[in-house]
Write a protein that holds these residues in place. Structure first.
Motif, PDB file in Angstrom:
ATOM      1  N   LEU A  73      26.701  19.185  36.936  1.00 32.05           N
ATOM      2  CA  LEU A  73      27.748  20.201  37.224  1.00 32.05           C
ATOM      3  C   LEU A  73      27.136  21.432  36.320  1.00 32.05           C
ATOM      4  CD1 LEU A  73      31.020  18.302  36.743  1.00 32.05           C
ATOM      5  CD2 LEU A  73      30.303  19.620  38.805  1.00 32.05           C
ATOM      6  N   MET A  74      26.741  21.254  34.852  1.00 35.85           N
ATOM      7  CA  MET A  74      26.197  22.304  34.329  1.00 35.85           C
ATOM      8  C   MET A  74      25.249  22.817  34.884  1.00 35.85           C
ATOM      9  SD  MET A  74      24.557  21.956  30.508  1.00 35.85           S
ATOM     10  CE  MET A  74      22.975  21.627  31.130  1.00 35.85           C
ATOM     11  N   THR A  75      24.188  22.159  35.118  1.00 38.10           N
ATOM     12  CA  THR A  75      22.804  22.782  36.069  1.00 38.10           C
ATOM     13  C   THR A  75      23.320  23.702  37.177  1.00 38.10           C
ATOM     14  OG1 THR A  75      21.497  20.923  35.281  1.00 38.10           O
ATOM     15  CG2 THR A  75      20.790  22.392  37.024  1.00 38.10           C
ATOM     16  N   VAL A  76      23.953  23.328  37.845  1.00 39.88           N
ATOM     17  CA  VAL A  76      24.350  24.089  39.380  1.00 39.88           C
ATOM     18  C   VAL A  76      25.063  25.207  38.651  1.00 39.88           C
ATOM     19  CG1 VAL A  76      25.709  24.016  41.210  1.00 39.88           C
ATOM     20  CG2 VAL A  76      24.588  21.919  40.659  1.00 39.88           C
ATOM     21  N   PHE A  77      26.018  25.141  37.692  1.00 36.57           N
ATOM     22  CA  PHE A  77      26.784  26.444  37.271  1.00 36.57           C
ATOM     23  C   PHE A  77      26.019  27.357  36.679  1.00 36.57           C
ATOM     24  CE2 PHE A  77      28.713  27.866  32.965  1.00 36.57           C
ATOM     25  CZ  PHE A  77      29.572  28.642  33.697  1.00 36.57           C
ATOM     26  N   LEU A  78      25.039  26.862  35.665  1.00 36.35           N
ATOM     27  CA  LEU A  78      24.210  27.951  35.179  1.00 36.35           C
ATOM     28  C   LEU A  78      23.137  28.484  36.024  1.00 36.35           C
ATOM     29  CD1 LEU A  78      23.836  26.327  31.453  1.00 36.35           C
ATOM     30  CD2 LEU A  78      25.167  28.144  32.220  1.00 36.35           C
ATOM     31  N   LEU A  79      22.356  27.773  36.820  1.00 34.43           N
ATOM     32  CA  LEU A  79      21.678  28.254  37.833  1.00 34.43           C
ATOM     33  C   LEU A  79      22.316  29.064  38.600  1.00 34.43           C
ATOM     34  CD1 LEU A  79      19.335  25.341  38.802  1.00 34.43           C
ATOM     35  CD2 LEU A  79      18.658  27.137  37.398  1.00 34.43           C
ATOM     36  N   SER A  80      23.334  28.897  39.142  1.00 39.69           N
ATOM     37  CA  SER A  80      24.161  29.773  40.008  1.00 39.69           C
ATOM     38  C   SER A  80      24.472  31.091  39.419  1.00 39.69           C
ATOM     39  CB  SER A  80      25.372  29.133  40.598  1.00 39.69           C
ATOM     40  OG  SER A  80      25.024  28.039  41.437  1.00 39.69           O
ATOM     41  N   LEU A  81      25.109  30.815  38.199  1.00 38.71           N
ATOM     42  CA  LEU A  81      25.651  32.213  37.472  1.00 38.71           C
ATOM     43  C   LEU A  81      24.450  33.011  36.876  1.00 38.71           C
ATOM     44  CD1 LEU A  81      27.815  33.621  35.734  1.00 38.71           C
ATOM     45  CD2 LEU A  81      27.126  32.159  33.950  1.00 38.71           C
ATOM     46  N   GLN A  82      23.259  32.361  36.497  1.00 35.64           N
ATOM     47  CA  GLN A  82      22.243  33.541  36.269  1.00 35.64           C
ATOM     48  C   GLN A  82      21.453  33.886  37.265  1.00 35.64           C
ATOM     49  OE1 GLN A  82      21.566  33.709  33.138  1.00 35.64           O
ATOM     50  NE2 GLN A  82      19.536  34.403  32.720  1.00 35.64           N
ATOM     51  N   TYR A  83      21.340  33.292  38.516  1.00 34.57           N
ATOM     52  CA  TYR A  83      20.878  34.066  39.684  1.00 34.57           C
ATOM     53  C   TYR A  83      21.759  35.228  40.318  1.00 34.57           C
ATOM     54  CZ  TYR A  83      19.264  34.719  44.304  1.00 34.57           C
ATOM     55  OH  TYR A  83      18.392  35.126  45.515  1.00 34.57           O
ATOM     56  N   VAL A  84      22.937  34.843  39.939  1.00 32.98           N
ATOM     57  CA  VAL A  84      23.893  36.035  40.384  1.00 32.98           C
ATOM     58  C   VAL A  84      23.541  37.283  39.584  1.00 32.98           C
ATOM     59  CG1 VAL A  84      26.341  36.775  40.737  1.00 32.98           C
ATOM     60  CG2 VAL A  84      25.560  34.728  41.685  1.00 32.98           C
ATOM     61  N   LEU A  85      23.589  37.020  38.332  1.00 33.69           N
ATOM     62  CA  LEU A  85      23.485  37.998  37.536  1.00 33.69           C
ATOM     63  C   LEU A  85      22.098  38.776  37.532  1.00 33.69           C
ATOM     64  CD1 LEU A  85      25.113  36.420  34.173  1.00 33.69           C
ATOM     65  CD2 LEU A  85      26.005  38.369  35.684  1.00 33.69           C
ATOM     66  N   GLU A  86      21.002  37.783  37.854  1.00 36.08           N
ATOM     67  CA  GLU A  86      19.514  38.456  38.018  1.00 36.08           C
ATOM     68  C   GLU A  86      19.406  39.353  39.156  1.00 36.08           C
ATOM     69  OE1 GLU A  86      17.265  38.488  35.998  1.00 36.08           O
ATOM     70  OE2 GLU A  86      18.150  37.364  34.312  1.00 36.08           O
ATOM     71  N   GLU A  87      20.132  38.797  40.427  1.00 37.73           N
ATOM     72  CA  GLU A  87      19.741  39.288  41.637  1.00 37.73           C
ATOM     73  C   GLU A  87      21.037  40.322  42.405  1.00 37.73           C
ATOM     74  OE1 GLU A  87      17.044  39.096  42.747  1.00 37.73           O
ATOM     75  OE2 GLU A  87      16.080  38.019  41.230  1.00 37.73           O
ATOM     76  N   GLY A  88      22.212  40.045  41.442  1.00 38.21           N
ATOM     77  CA  GLY A  88      23.420  40.659  42.272  1.00 38.21           C
ATOM     78  C   GLY A  88      23.286  42.041  42.491  1.00 38.21           C
ATOM     79  N   ALA A  89      22.647  42.846  41.525  1.00 40.07           N
ATOM     80  CA  ALA A  89      22.573  44.535  41.612  1.00 40.07           C
ATOM     81  C   ALA A  89      21.857  44.660  42.437  1.00 40.07           C
ATOM     82  CB  ALA A  89      22.085  45.136  40.169  1.00 40.07           C
TER      83      ALA A  89
END
Length: 540
Positions: A231-247
């Motif tokens: 759960l932690m791995t999926v949460f952090l990977l998803s969050l970090q990807y959104v923050l890195e690529e979202g803009a």
């Protein structure tokens, strides 16, 4: 009997107090060995944090060297950050299970091997794979430093140790691009990774020989919360990807960003619930029950946004608006790094002499004032115009960072220090990602808003605009351009866009300053950390 051999439930109160003064074997500390072991860990942390910045200035050379596209080469940076964030919360559990020395040596050895593998990569797929592995080991090398500083050193030496940690956190992002550019020019881009080998062996020697700070508890290998880990791995990977690529992907207009945001929200909530209910959580959230830690963590988050945001904003402005070369940008940015480096002893003395809350107010207010100077930025600002801003921001950030870290653990028991360290470092990294994402969004959105406003005002009915357009047309005609009116209109539009861009940078500086002023207000809600002065933090 050694301190490590006494069951925690039967240990007398004095033993816990002695932990900060005694070694792992229960004997008086040999401070030469302590400083050598801790120094090795500090070098390792600097190497791990530098490796994300040192590559930034040489991405073009790496791209041509492995035949990658612009989108592919960006993953060389992104995947490192993703992997780093995932491992950070786990370091507390793993150091408890294996012991700090064994864990750190394994992490450094893995970092060396993967650094060589990245340097030898011949394709983008190979490089991304080994860069991810390198990020895992790098992330493992960062949190143990703060925990060691808080548990091994007695109260009167902790601020000094914390100053050293603060120096590494601030210096690595500042000198990284400059160092990377010079290293690539002198040798080639592969040495950005090969340089880690001799440094890594020095760290292994120092840590392996002198960093006998604690003993591991092998019983923790039983009952590992694998569900929580997933759960932690999926949460952090998803969050970090959104923050890195979202803009770059227009945020929720992109389906991948939208669904990964939903996934991060769901798995994040499930992970928190799991850690609060499972009998042996892999990430203990207990430190958040302490008001000082919760406030300190929030202010560390703000300093992360300010530090990484400012380090990101200035080079973009100098490169895009002023057209500075990489060397000129590096020279200008060096002011922040030198200020933080030279002011570290001053910051440590300030934090030691006054209440941590006063130091936090002073530090955040100074940083806010300095950053706020950038609100008036113009397209003519250069080295000297940014000088005062960088000095105030550098000194303020250093004082605020050290004070908030001290305050966050001032009322925590020693048993929670490793957990607190992992959480603090995770928050700082996530804060950096959030700061970059928000600044990128502000620049994009506000540039469009300001351009629309300026273009509406600068129409042909405006005498000044008409005169400028006429002057540009005459200049284009004099140069022999086939379509002087079209060329003048294009040049005029570029001027308007440049001015809109400058105004958007002012908005971004205002955002960073507002965050620091918010932290000033938070400081008033902290409780006095008597432990900082009396050593109580080592005796809980």
């Amino acid at each position: 009997m050694s301190d490590a051999a006494i069951p925690s439930g039967k240990r007398p109160p004095a033993a816990a107090e002695a932990h900060a003064f005694m070694g792992a074997d229960g004997q008086p500390v040999d401070w030469v060995k302590v400083f050598l072991g801790f120094g090795g860990m500090v070098i390792g942390q600097f190497m791990a944090m530098l490796d994300i910045q040192i590559v930034a200035s040489s991405l073009v050379q790496i791209q041509s060297g492995i035949g990658a596209t612009a989108d592919e080469i960006s993953w060389v940076q992104t995947i490192y950050l993703l992997a780093e964030v995932v491992i950070m919360p786990l370091t507390a559990y793993l150091t408890k299970m294996w012991g700090t020395r064994s864990f750190y040596v394994i992490a450094v050895a893995g970092f060396i091997v993967t650094s060589v593998a990245v340097g030898l990569s011949s394709s983008v797929g190979m490089m991304i794979f080994f860069r991810a592995a390198q990020g895992v080991f790098a992330g493992a090398m960062i949190p143990p430093i703060f925990a060691t500083a808080m548990t091994v050193f007695p109260p009167e030496r902790r601020i000094t140790a914390n100053v050293i940690v603060g120096l590494i956190v601030t210096l690595a992002p500042t000198v990284g691009p400059t160092l990377g550019g010079h290293l690539t020019d002198a040798l080639n881009w592969r040495w950005l990774f090969f340089i880690n080998v001799p440094v890594g062996f020095l760290v292994i020697f120092l840590v392996g020989r002198y960093a006998d700070f604690d003993k591991g508890d092998p019983s923790l290998s039983k009952g590992i919360d694998w569900t929580g880990l997933v759960l932690m791995t999926v949460f952090l990977l998803s969050l970090q990807y959104v923050l890195e690529e979202g803009a770059s992907e227009s945020w929720f207009q992109d389906d991948v960003i939208l669904w990964l945001t939903v996934l991060a929200a769901l798995t994040g909530a499930a992970f928190i619930w799991r850690q609060l209910t499972y009998w042996q959580p892999i990430v203990s959230l207990k430190p958040f029950r302490d008001r000082n830690f919760a406030l300190g963590a929030l202010m560390t988050f703000v300093t992360g946004v300010s530090l990484f945001g400012g380090t990101f904003l200035l080079p973009i402005f100098l490169g895009q608006v002023r057209g500075y070369s990489a060397a000129e940008v590096g020279t200008t940015m060096l002011v922040s790094g030198l200020t933080m480096f030279l002011s570290a002893p001053i910051a440590g003395r300030v934090v030691r002499m006054v209440d941590a809350r006063i130091a936090m107010v002073l530090g955040f207010a100074l940083a806010a004032w300095g950053i706020q100077l950038g609100v008036r930025v113009t397209d003519e600002w250069g080295f000297w115009e940014f000088f005062t801003l960088q000095v105030a921001r550098g000194l303020g950030t250093m004082i605020a960072m050290i004070a908030s870290q001290q305050m966050s653990v001032s009322t925590l028991p020693v048993s929670m220090m490793k957990d607190a360290s992992g959480l603090i470092n995770l928050l700082r990294n996530v804060a950096g990602a959030i700061g970059l994402a928000m600044i990128t969004t502000i620049l994009t959105h506000q540039t469009a808003v300001h351009y629309a406003d300026i273009a509406a005002a600068a129409n042909t009915a405006n005498p000044a605009s008409a005169g400028m357009l006429e002057g540009l047309t005459q200049m284009m005609a004099a140069s022999g351009m086939a379509d002087p009116e079209g060329g003048a209109a294009k040049a005029f539009s570029m001027l308007l866009h440049r001015q809109a861009s400058v105004l958007s940078f002012g908005d971004a500086f205002l955002f960073l300053a507002a965050g620091c002023w918010f932290a000033v207000g938070l400081a008033f809600f902290a409780r006095p950390g008597k432990a900082m002065a009396s050593g109580g933090s080592g005796g809980h």
